[in-house]
Motif scaffolding. Structure first.
Motif, PDB file in Angstrom:
ATOM      1  N   UNK A 111       0.829  -1.208   0.000  1.00 43.36           N
ATOM      2  CA  UNK A 111       0.000   0.000   0.000  1.00 43.36           C
ATOM      3  C   UNK A 111       0.865   1.260   0.000  1.00 43.36           C
ATOM      4  N   UNK A 112       1.964   1.231   0.732  1.00 43.78           N
ATOM      5  CA  UNK A 112       2.839   2.397   0.802  1.00 43.78           C
ATOM      6  C   UNK A 112       3.492   2.678  -0.545  1.00 43.78           C
ATOM      7  N   UNK A 144       5.235 -10.207  -5.310  1.00 45.69           N
ATOM      8  CA  UNK A 144       4.151 -10.580  -6.218  1.00 45.69           C
ATOM      9  C   UNK A 144       3.031  -9.552  -6.170  1.00 45.69           C
ATOM     10  N   UNK A 145       2.678  -9.105  -4.985  1.00 48.79           N
ATOM     11  CA  UNK A 145       1.604  -8.119  -4.850  1.00 48.79           C
ATOM     12  C   UNK A 145       2.024  -6.763  -5.404  1.00 48.79           C
ATOM     13  N   UNK A 146       3.273  -6.379  -5.193  1.00 46.23           N
ATOM     14  CA  UNK A 146       3.755  -5.107  -5.729  1.00 46.23           C
ATOM     15  C   UNK A 146       3.653  -5.105  -7.251  1.00 46.23           C
ATOM     16  N   UNK A 147       4.066  -6.197  -7.884  1.00 42.76           N
ATOM     17  CA  UNK A 147       4.008  -6.274  -9.349  1.00 42.76           C
ATOM     18  C   UNK A 147       2.569  -6.204  -9.837  1.00 42.76           C
ATOM     19  N   UNK A 148       1.658  -6.810  -9.100  1.00 42.36           N
ATOM     20  CA  UNK A 148       0.248  -6.760  -9.502  1.00 42.36           C
ATOM     21  C   UNK A 148      -0.328  -5.351  -9.362  1.00 42.36           C
ATOM     22  N   UNK A 149       0.057  -4.634  -8.307  1.00 44.99           N
ATOM     23  CA  UNK A 149      -0.602  -3.381  -7.967  1.00 44.99           C
ATOM     24  C   UNK A 149       0.054  -2.150  -8.588  1.00 44.99           C
ATOM     25  N   UNK A 150       1.361  -2.185  -8.767  1.00 42.93           N
ATOM     26  CA  UNK A 150       2.070  -0.997  -9.252  1.00 42.93           C
ATOM     27  C   UNK A 150       1.867  -0.811 -10.756  1.00 42.93           C
ATOM     28  N   UNK A 151       1.910   0.439 -11.193  1.00 40.83           N
ATOM     29  CA  UNK A 151       1.786   0.753 -12.608  1.00 40.83           C
ATOM     30  C   UNK A 151       3.019   1.491 -13.108  1.00 40.83           C
ATOM     31  N   UNK A 152       4.151   1.142 -12.546  1.00 44.72           N
ATOM     32  CA  UNK A 152       5.432   1.700 -12.939  1.00 44.72           C
ATOM     33  C   UNK A 152       6.410   0.559 -13.196  1.00 44.72           C
ATOM     34  N   UNK A 153       7.438   0.798 -14.022  1.00 49.04           N
ATOM     35  CA  UNK A 153       8.450  -0.249 -14.216  1.00 49.04           C
ATOM     36  C   UNK A 153       9.082  -0.656 -12.890  1.00 49.04           C
TER      37      UNK A 153
END
Length: 284
Positions: A111-112, A144-153
């Motif tokens: 989330x952060x 895994x969650x960061x890759x799913x949620x983030x919209x940056x490289x």
């Protein structure tokens, strides 16, 4: 601060690699560098069951002790984070980074990081965090969650830094894969780095045309580019090419929730991510 390289540091063995790759990326992109440490604010000590025959005074005493312990843990976590950030900042200054920033936040890591993403050009994270299983084939659940949620490289890195000289991208000619090649071509991250494009499949006129387009796009942008069309099992073929050509970074595209889920759950790319000892750049 906008459009910066953000490096997530913790007390895991991957933080040194995170710092070094983040410094490399910031210098290549001519972008500001910031380090972030996130303290998970979920309670680490479960509240005891005080519903038994303990007297009121005893229960209150235990609750006070529990509160004191949690406060001590929080204080230690903040101090540990401050030391980690100070060390990362000093490494960056020593590497020639001008005015690296540091930030400490309370909350969950995913989330952060998502809250920060509007100002992020590239996120650098370790393959596993401090609480993840240490087996080499394991991907941290937070990653895994960061890759799913983030919209940056996102640049997922190993423990030790090696300056990339040759990068490889698997290519299938699809719209999303073409977008990945175009992003790769435009990025100053790979100036002076040989870009390899590999199509796994039969040698056909269509595949040859797709490969020629990819190589031409990269070369027109000023990159050294090489490519190949090879038949065989996808994972084995890409692994063999990687070893033959001394590839030291993998690049792949991930677009949309369904493709990311396929990327990380039971796919060939998942296997490559889990087994990769190389940094992996995930384009968005």
């Amino acid at each position: 601060m906008t459009d910066h390289v953000l490096a997530a540091v913790d007390s895991s063995q991957f933080s040194t690699g995170v710092c070094d790759y983040a410094e490399w990326a910031a210098q290549r992109l001519d972008a500001p560098l910031a380090f972030i440490h996130v303290i998970d604010n979920h309670p680490q000590i479960s509240e005891p069951d005080l519903t038994g025959n303990l007297g009121l005074g005893t229960r209150e005493h235990l609750l006070e002790k529990l509160s004191d312990i949690e406060e001590q843990h929080a204080k230690l976590a903040r101090e540990q984070g401050r030391l980690l950030l100070d060390d990362a900042k000093q490494r960056a200054l020593h590497a020639g980074i001008e005015a690296p920033a540091t930030m400490q936040r309370n909350g969950t890591l995913v989330e952060t990081l998502v809250e920060q993403e509007n100002d992020v050009r590239l996120l650098v994270v370790g393959k596993r965090g401090e609480t993840a299983h240490q087996a080499s084939g394991h991907l941290g659940s937070n990653l895994e969650r960061v890759v799913r949620e983030m919209h940056r490289p996102i640049l997922m890195v190993p423990k030790a830094f090696t300056a990339p000289r040759a990068v490889m991208m698997a290519f299938d000619g699809s719209k999303t894969a073409r977008k990945g090649i175009e992003m790769l071509a435009k990025s100053p991250l790979f100036n002076g780095v040989t870009c390899h494009v590999v199509i796994v499949g039969a040698e056909t006129a269509e595949h040859r045309s797709q490969l020629e387009w990819a190589l031409s796009t990269l070369e027109t942008a000023g990159h050294a580019a090489e490519g190949a069309i090879r038949a065989g099992d996808v994972e084995e073929t890409l692994r063999a090419y990687k070893e033959e050509r001394a590839i030291d970074m993998l690049v792949m595209g991930a677009y949309g929730h369904s493709r990311i889920r396929h990327l990380l759950v039971g796919s060939t790319t998942t296997a490559m991510l889990r087994r990769a000892q190389l940094p992996v750049l995930i384009l968005r």
